[in-house]
Design an enzyme around this catalytic site. Structure first.
Site, PDB file in Angstrom:
ATOM      1  N   GLU A   1       0.833  -1.222   0.000  1.00  0.00           N
ATOM      2  CA  GLU A   1       0.000   0.000   0.000  1.00  0.00           C
ATOM      3  C   GLU A   1       0.864   1.267   0.000  1.00  0.00           C
ATOM      4  OE1 GLU A   1      -3.065  -1.895  -0.768  1.00  0.00           O
ATOM      5  OE2 GLU A   1      -3.678   0.034   0.027  1.00  0.00           O
TER       6      GLU A   1
ATOM      7  N   THR B   1       1.453   0.374  -7.531  1.00  0.00           N
ATOM      8  CA  THR B   1       0.483   0.374  -8.634  1.00  0.00           C
ATOM      9  C   THR B   1       0.290   1.772  -9.185  1.00  0.00           C
ATOM     10  OG1 THR B   1      -0.638  -1.553  -7.730  1.00  0.00           O
ATOM     11  CG2 THR B   1      -1.889  -0.217  -9.285  1.00  0.00           C
ATOM     12  N   LEU B   2       0.268   2.753  -8.296  1.00  0.00           N
ATOM     13  CA  LEU B   2       0.134   4.140  -8.754  1.00  0.00           C
ATOM     14  C   LEU B   2       1.275   4.483  -9.705  1.00  0.00           C
ATOM     15  CD1 LEU B   2      -1.450   6.977  -7.859  1.00  0.00           C
ATOM     16  CD2 LEU B   2       0.838   7.443  -7.048  1.00  0.00           C
TER      17      LEU B   2
ATOM     18  N   LYS C   1       0.918  -7.699 -13.566  1.00  0.00           N
ATOM     19  CA  LYS C   1       0.812  -7.774 -12.111  1.00  0.00           C
ATOM     20  C   LYS C   1       0.455  -9.227 -11.823  1.00  0.00           C
ATOM     21  CE  LYS C   1      -0.239  -6.707  -7.719  1.00  0.00           C
ATOM     22  NZ  LYS C   1       0.695  -6.211  -6.708  1.00  0.00           N
TER      23      LYS C   1
ATOM     24  N   SER D   1      -3.291 -10.419  -4.355  1.00  0.00           N
ATOM     25  CA  SER D   1      -4.135 -10.984  -3.295  1.00  0.00           C
ATOM     26  C   SER D   1      -5.126  -9.908  -2.865  1.00  0.00           C
ATOM     27  CB  SER D   1      -3.271 -11.420  -2.103  1.00  0.00           C
ATOM     28  OG  SER D   1      -2.623 -10.302  -1.526  1.00  0.00           O
TER      29      SER D   1
ATOM     30  N   PRO E   1       4.408  13.872  -4.978  1.00  0.00           N
ATOM     31  CA  PRO E   1       3.453  14.413  -4.005  1.00  0.00           C
ATOM     32  C   PRO E   1       2.114  13.679  -4.060  1.00  0.00           C
ATOM     33  CG  PRO E   1       3.740  15.927  -5.846  1.00  0.00           C
ATOM     34  CD  PRO E   1       4.736  14.833  -6.032  1.00  0.00           C
TER      35      PRO E   1
HETATM   36  N1  ATP Z   1       1.367   9.911  -4.175  1.00  0.00           N
HETATM   37  C1  ATP Z   1       0.121   9.439  -4.081  1.00  0.00           C
HETATM   38  N2  ATP Z   1      -0.932  10.247  -4.355  1.00  0.00           N
HETATM   39  C2  ATP Z   1      -2.206   9.790  -4.264  1.00  0.00           C
HETATM   40  N3  ATP Z   1      -2.543   8.522  -3.911  1.00  0.00           N
HETATM   41  C3  ATP Z   1      -1.503   7.687  -3.624  1.00  0.00           C
HETATM   42  C4  ATP Z   1      -0.134   8.080  -3.706  1.00  0.00           C
HETATM   43  N4  ATP Z   1       0.634   6.997  -3.384  1.00  0.00           N
HETATM   44  C5  ATP Z   1      -0.216   5.988  -3.127  1.00  0.00           C
HETATM   45  N5  ATP Z   1      -1.503   6.394  -3.279  1.00  0.00           N
HETATM   46  C6  ATP Z   1      -2.712   5.610  -3.059  1.00  0.00           C
HETATM   47  O1  ATP Z   1      -2.490   4.751  -1.963  1.00  0.00           O
HETATM   48  C7  ATP Z   1      -3.125   3.486  -2.193  1.00  0.00           C
HETATM   49  C8  ATP Z   1      -2.037   2.399  -2.182  1.00  0.00           C
HETATM   50  O2  ATP Z   1      -1.187   2.613  -3.297  1.00  0.00           O
HETATM   51  P1  ATP Z   1      -0.871   1.391  -4.290  1.00  0.00           P
HETATM   52  O3  ATP Z   1      -2.093   0.596  -4.537  1.00  0.00           O
HETATM   53  O4  ATP Z   1      -0.161   1.950  -5.470  1.00  0.00           O
HETATM   54  O5  ATP Z   1       0.096   0.564  -3.352  1.00  0.00           O
HETATM   55  P2  ATP Z   1       0.924  -0.738  -3.745  1.00  0.00           P
HETATM   56  O6  ATP Z   1       2.315  -0.535  -3.288  1.00  0.00           O
HETATM   57  O7  ATP Z   1       0.734  -1.054  -5.173  1.00  0.00           O
HETATM   58  O8  ATP Z   1       0.230  -1.846  -2.826  1.00  0.00           O
HETATM   59  P3  ATP Z   1       0.224  -3.447  -3.028  1.00  0.00           P
HETATM   60  O9  ATP Z   1       1.358  -3.941  -2.199  1.00  0.00           O
HETATM   61  O10 ATP Z   1      -1.117  -3.866  -2.502  1.00  0.00           O
HETATM   62  O11 ATP Z   1       0.374  -3.745  -4.466  1.00  0.00           O
HETATM   63  C9  ATP Z   1      -3.816   3.577  -3.557  1.00  0.00           C
HETATM   64  O12 ATP Z   1      -5.163   3.989  -3.355  1.00  0.00           O
HETATM   65  C10 ATP Z   1      -3.029   4.690  -4.244  1.00  0.00           C
HETATM   66  O13 ATP Z   1      -3.795   5.367  -5.234  1.00  0.00           O
HETATM   67  C1  DNN Z   2      -3.068  -7.286   0.334  1.00  0.00           C
HETATM   68  C2  DNN Z   2      -1.920  -6.369   0.025  1.00  0.00           C
HETATM   69  N1  DNN Z   2      -2.442  -5.157  -0.616  1.00  0.00           N
HETATM   70  C3  DNN Z   2      -0.898  -7.037  -0.868  1.00  0.00           C
HETATM   71  N2  DNN Z   2      -1.551  -7.491  -2.072  1.00  0.00           N
HETATM   72  C4  DNN Z   2      -0.195  -8.188  -0.178  1.00  0.00           C
HETATM   73  C5  DNN Z   2       0.789  -7.683   0.833  1.00  0.00           C
HETATM   74  C6  DNN Z   2       1.476  -8.797   1.571  1.00  0.00           C
HETATM   75  C7  DNN Z   2       2.385  -8.251   2.671  1.00  0.00           C
HETATM   76  C8  DNN Z   2       2.970  -9.355   3.509  1.00  0.00           C
HETATM   77  C9  DNN Z   2       3.940  -8.834   4.558  1.00  0.00           C
HETATM   78  O1  DNN Z   2       4.951  -8.181   4.178  1.00  0.00           O
HETATM   79  O2  DNN Z   2       3.660  -8.997   5.752  1.00  0.00           O
HETATM   80 MG    MG Z   3      -0.141  -2.650  -6.081  1.00  0.00          MG
END
Ligand code: ATP
Ligand code: DNN
Ligand code: MG
Length: 224
Positions: free
Chosen positions: A12, A16-17, A37, A41, A205
């Site tokens: 999180e 993905t962003l 991707k 999960s 940002p």
């Molecule tokens: N700089 C940003 N500005 C606006 N929203 C953001 C920013 N960075 C992250 N987010 C938001 O935070 C949430 C988590 O980001 P994201 O889904 O990209 O995380 P992730 O690293 O891909 O997570 P995962 O491990 O689940 O794949 C999303 O709703 C994303 O749009």
């Molecule tokens: C559900 C979440 N957004 C991801 N898809 C999976 C993240 C697994 C993290 C496991 C860990 O580091 O403890």
């Molecule tokens: Mg992601």
């Protein structure tokens, strides 16, 4: 053409962003861009438009069809957990050999190719195999996404050091501004990190709108 793995210090954070923003920007520039991707999960097949897969499909201009989902994210699990745990919750295990086969097929295609990991760089996928092992087997350079929350400097340096001990190349870091108040200043944190890791650190940002990835500053320069 080049290929990159998008990893992070945790989940999180913004992988993905960043992946969607790069796809959007390269597509708008007329470049051939592909993204995968493979492992996701916390997803169900009947509601995936807002999932990582749905966002990446949208950024690539792909139809939100089951064919697209199967192509983008063939290893899907319902529980929002590490793949080892999420698969076990369904009485399954992730077949790492199959994952590598899917990735090598994808990497044989043309264009700029991006593979988004799952969670942070040391998430367990299957048995004792971690995301870091996966990156090593793919022999890809990574873009690492970090947050701007208090604690990110240690998480970022620790992840980079652990990746370095495995010979994993990190091309650049994107520090994506964390949600909420009271975090250290994004730009000061990015500057502090860049001095310590001798890598480009781009401060990203907080972006607004229902598709924040369409409003990102140019990220494609990080790939060159
Ligand atoms: N700089 C940003 N500005 C606006 N929203 C953001 C920013 N960075 C992250 N987010 C938001 O935070 C949430 C988590 O980001 P994201 O889904 O990209 O995380 P992730 O690293 O891909 O997570 P995962 O491990 O689940 O794949 C999303 O709703 C994303 O749009
Ligand atoms: C559900 C979440 N957004 C991801 N898809 C999976 C993240 C697994 C993290 C496991 C860990 O580091 O403890
Ligand atoms: Mg992601």
């Amino acid at each position: 053409m080049s290929a990159f793995f998008i990893t992070s210090t945790g989940t999180e954070i913004g992988k993905t962003l960043v992946t969607a923003a790069i796809c959007h920007q390269l597509g708008a520039a007329g470049e051939k861009v592909r993204a995968l991707k493979p492992i996701i999960s916390g997803i169900t097949d009947d509601d995936w438009a807002t999932s990582d897969s749905g966002i990446i499909a949208d950024a690539l201009g792909l139809p939100a069809s089951l064919d697209t989902l199967n192509a983008l994210s063939p290893f899907r699990y319902k529980a929002p957990l590490a793949p080892t745990m999420a698969a076990a919750a369904e009485g399954r295990t992730l077949d790492y050999g199959d994952l590598l086969k899917v990735c090598s097929g994808f990497l044989a295609l043309d264009g700029i190719r991006l593979i988004e990991g799952v969670g942070g760089a040391f998430v367990p996928l299957s048995g004792r195999t971690l995301v870091a092992d996966w990156i090593a087997d793919l022999k890809l350079p990574s873009l690492m996404v970090t947050g701007s929350y208090l604690g990110t400097l240690s998480h970022s340096i620790a992840t980079l050091e652990a990746m370095a001990t495995r010979g994993l190349a990190v091309k650049a870091i994107v520090m994506s501004e964390s949600a909420g108040e009271g975090h250290p200043d994004l730009y000061e944190s990015a500057e502090a990190l860049s001095k310590l890791v001798r890598l480009p650190v781009m401060a990203l940002p907080r972006l607004k709108g229902d598709k924040p990835w369409t409003h990102a500053p140019d990220l494609t320069h990080l790939l060159s």
